[in-house]
Write a protein that holds these residues in place. Structure first.
Motif, PDB file in Angstrom:
ATOM      1  N   ALA A 287       8.325  -3.775  -0.212  1.00 30.55           N
ATOM      2  CA  ALA A 287       7.612  -4.591   0.767  1.00 30.55           C
ATOM      3  C   ALA A 287       7.126  -3.681   1.894  1.00 30.55           C
ATOM      4  O   ALA A 287       7.853  -2.792   2.341  1.00 30.55           O
ATOM      5  N   VAL A 288       5.882  -3.869   2.320  1.00 31.04           N
ATOM      6  CA  VAL A 288       5.357  -3.088   3.439  1.00 31.04           C
ATOM      7  C   VAL A 288       6.157  -3.419   4.696  1.00 31.04           C
ATOM      8  O   VAL A 288       6.547  -2.531   5.447  1.00 31.04           O
ATOM      9  N   ASP A 289       6.400  -4.702   4.925  1.00 27.34           N
ATOM     10  CA  ASP A 289       7.195  -5.155   6.064  1.00 27.34           C
ATOM     11  C   ASP A 289       8.506  -5.702   5.531  1.00 27.34           C
ATOM     12  O   ASP A 289       8.552  -6.820   5.023  1.00 27.34           O
ATOM     13  N   GLY A 290       9.541  -4.920   5.629  1.00 20.59           N
ATOM     14  CA  GLY A 290      10.830  -5.381   5.131  1.00 20.59           C
ATOM     15  C   GLY A 290      11.714  -4.217   4.788  1.00 20.59           C
ATOM     16  O   GLY A 290      11.401  -3.064   5.100  1.00 20.59           O
ATOM     17  N   PRO A 291      12.825  -4.509   4.125  1.00 22.58           N
ATOM     18  CA  PRO A 291      13.766  -3.439   3.765  1.00 22.58           C
ATOM     19  C   PRO A 291      13.138  -2.422   2.821  1.00 22.58           C
ATOM     20  O   PRO A 291      12.194  -2.739   2.098  1.00 22.58           O
ATOM     21  N   ARG A 292      13.646  -1.209   2.834  1.00 22.42           N
ATOM     22  CA  ARG A 292      13.139  -0.134   1.978  1.00 22.42           C
ATOM     23  C   ARG A 292      13.621  -0.266   0.531  1.00 22.42           C
ATOM     24  O   ARG A 292      13.271   0.521  -0.328  1.00 22.42           O
ATOM     25  N   VAL A 293      14.414  -1.275   0.247  1.00 23.03           N
ATOM     26  CA  VAL A 293      14.919  -1.501  -1.108  1.00 23.03           C
ATOM     27  C   VAL A 293      13.747  -1.798  -2.035  1.00 23.03           C
ATOM     28  O   VAL A 293      12.949  -2.691  -1.750  1.00 23.03           O
ATOM     29  N   PRO A 294      13.624  -1.063  -3.143  1.00 21.28           N
ATOM     30  CA  PRO A 294      12.542  -1.384  -4.085  1.00 21.28           C
ATOM     31  C   PRO A 294      12.698  -2.792  -4.652  1.00 21.28           C
ATOM     32  O   PRO A 294      13.795  -3.231  -4.959  1.00 21.28           O
TER      33      PRO A 294
ATOM     34  N   ALA B 263       4.334 -15.625   1.370  1.00 18.71           N
ATOM     35  CA  ALA B 263       2.891 -15.659   1.095  1.00 18.71           C
ATOM     36  C   ALA B 263       2.167 -14.698   2.024  1.00 18.71           C
ATOM     37  O   ALA B 263       2.491 -14.602   3.208  1.00 18.71           O
ATOM     38  N   GLY B 264       1.231 -13.952   1.474  1.00 18.83           N
ATOM     39  CA  GLY B 264       0.443 -13.012   2.267  1.00 18.83           C
ATOM     40  C   GLY B 264       1.076 -11.652   2.451  1.00 18.83           C
ATOM     41  O   GLY B 264       0.455 -10.754   3.019  1.00 18.83           O
ATOM     42  N   ALA B 265       2.311 -11.481   1.986  1.00 14.00           N
ATOM     43  CA  ALA B 265       2.986 -10.187   2.126  1.00 14.00           C
ATOM     44  C   ALA B 265       2.308  -9.137   1.257  1.00 14.00           C
ATOM     45  O   ALA B 265       1.694  -9.453   0.230  1.00 14.00           O
ATOM     46  N   LYS B 266       2.416  -7.897   1.666  1.00 15.64           N
ATOM     47  CA  LYS B 266       1.859  -6.790   0.883  1.00 15.64           C
ATOM     48  C   LYS B 266       2.979  -5.868   0.430  1.00 15.64           C
ATOM     49  O   LYS B 266       4.051  -5.812   1.038  1.00 15.64           O
ATOM     50  N   ILE B 267       2.683  -5.154  -0.660  1.00 17.77           N
ATOM     51  CA  ILE B 267       3.642  -4.188  -1.192  1.00 17.77           C
ATOM     52  C   ILE B 267       3.006  -2.800  -1.233  1.00 17.77           C
ATOM     53  O   ILE B 267       1.786  -2.664  -1.277  1.00 17.77           O
ATOM     54  N   GLN B 268       3.852  -1.808  -1.211  1.00 17.75           N
ATOM     55  CA  GLN B 268       3.448  -0.421  -1.383  1.00 17.75           C
ATOM     56  C   GLN B 268       3.907  -0.018  -2.776  1.00 17.75           C
ATOM     57  O   GLN B 268       5.088  -0.155  -3.091  1.00 17.75           O
TER      58      GLN B 268
ATOM     59  N   SER C   1       1.191   7.532  -3.858  1.00 17.58           N
ATOM     60  CA  SER C   1       1.240   6.102  -3.567  1.00 17.58           C
ATOM     61  C   SER C   1      -0.173   5.546  -3.479  1.00 17.58           C
ATOM     62  O   SER C   1      -1.140   6.273  -3.281  1.00 17.58           O
ATOM     63  N   ALA C   2      -0.241   4.250  -3.643  1.00 18.48           N
ATOM     64  CA  ALA C   2      -1.511   3.527  -3.508  1.00 18.48           C
ATOM     65  C   ALA C   2      -1.536   2.865  -2.142  1.00 18.48           C
ATOM     66  O   ALA C   2      -0.499   2.723  -1.489  1.00 18.48           O
ATOM     67  N   ALA C   3      -2.696   2.435  -1.714  1.00 21.95           N
ATOM     68  CA  ALA C   3      -2.805   1.660  -0.481  1.00 21.95           C
ATOM     69  C   ALA C   3      -2.045   0.347  -0.668  1.00 21.95           C
ATOM     70  O   ALA C   3      -1.909  -0.136  -1.793  1.00 21.95           O
ATOM     71  N   PRO C   4      -1.525  -0.242   0.406  1.00 21.95           N
ATOM     72  CA  PRO C   4      -0.819  -1.525   0.277  1.00 21.95           C
ATOM     73  C   PRO C   4      -1.697  -2.590  -0.387  1.00 21.95           C
ATOM     74  O   PRO C   4      -2.905  -2.660  -0.135  1.00 21.95           O
TER      75      PRO C   4
END
Length: 99
Positions: A12-19, A53-58, A79-82
């Motif tokens: 998650a872009v905004d959230g824990p670093r856990v995959p 909803a609306g969250a982005k991932i890296q 890496s790719a863009a979010p």
């Protein structure tokens, strides 16, 4: 080398670093078409489907010389863009050395 371990993962872009999802393969499988989904979740509490909803991932990829999940000096990453979960056609270029 062909048998180096490759990890492709989403966080998650905004959230824990856990995959949220992790795919493990080898360098000889590259280039690789992949799909990250809940079946590849490391933890049932942290899955792609649990994002708001609306969250982005890296989406990232790393070639691990040691075969271990934690990054080490000498590994290579990209890496790719979010993006939003479910995005198709994400391309990752593994182009930088892990310091």
């Amino acid at each position: 080398k062909p048998y180096d371990t490759v990890f492709v993962f989403a966080r998650a872009v905004d959230g824990p670093r856990v995959p949220l999802a992790v795919l493990r393969t080898t360098a000889r499988a590259l280039p690789l078409d992949f799909t990250l989904d809940d079946t590849l979740a490391m933890n049932p509490q942290f899955k792609l489907s649990t994002l708001p909803a609306g969250a982005k991932i890296q989406v990232e990829a790393r070639v691990s010389k040691s075969g271990e999940a934690l990054p080490k000096a000498g590994d290579f990453a990209g890496s790719a863009a979010p993006v939003k979960p479910g995005t198709r056609g994400v391309k990752i270029v593994i182009e930088r050395a892990v310091p």
